[in-house]
Design an enzyme around this catalytic site. Structure first.
Site, PDB file in Angstrom:
ATOM      1  CB  CYS A  21      -2.675  15.080  -5.151  1.00  0.00           C
ATOM      2  SG  CYS A  21      -2.803  15.921  -7.020  1.00  0.00           S
ATOM      3  N   PRO A  22      -5.202  18.027  -4.766  1.00  0.00           N
ATOM      4  CG  PRO A  22      -6.355  19.507  -5.477  1.00  0.00           C
ATOM      5  CD  PRO A  22      -6.580  18.006  -4.867  1.00  0.00           C
TER       6      PRO A  22
END
Length: 87
Positions: A21-22
Site C-alpha cells: 500500500c498504496p
C-alpha cells in the site's frame, strides 16, 4: 468475502503482486489512464489493504468495480474505465 468471478476478459492485466500500500492502487490508476473508456482492467495484488482501497477508489471515481475475488493469497479486481473519461 469471496466473490467468484472468472468469466471476464480484461483488456489489460496489471500484476501488482508483492507491492505494498498504496502502490497497487496507484498502479491501477496509471493503468486505467492508459485504457479507452469502457475497457476492462484486471488487477492482481497480494496486499490485503488493496481490498478496501480499490473498492473505495471505485466508489469515489467514475470507474466501476465490476467484481473482485480472493484466490489464495492473491486478490483479483476487475475495473471498468468510465465512459466519457480520458484519464
Amino acid at each position: 468475502m469471496v466473490e467468484q468471478t472468472t468469466h471476464f476478459q480484461p483488456d489489460k492485466v496489471l500484476d501488482a503482486c508483492g507491492l505494498h500500500c498504496p502502490l497497487p492502487l496507484l498502479k491501477a490508476k496509471q493503468s486505467l489512464a492508459g485504457l479507452a473508456p469502457g475497457q476492462l482492467l484486471e488487477v492482481r495484488a497480494t496486499d490485503a489493504g488493496s481490498w478496501r482501497d480499490i473498492e473505495a477508489f471505485a466508489e469515489q471515481s467514475a470507474h466501476r468495480l465490476e467484481a473482485r475475488e480472493q484466490r489464495g493469497d492473491i486478490y483479483h479486481y476487475w475495473l471498468r474505465k468510465a465512459e466519457g473519461t480520458s484519464s
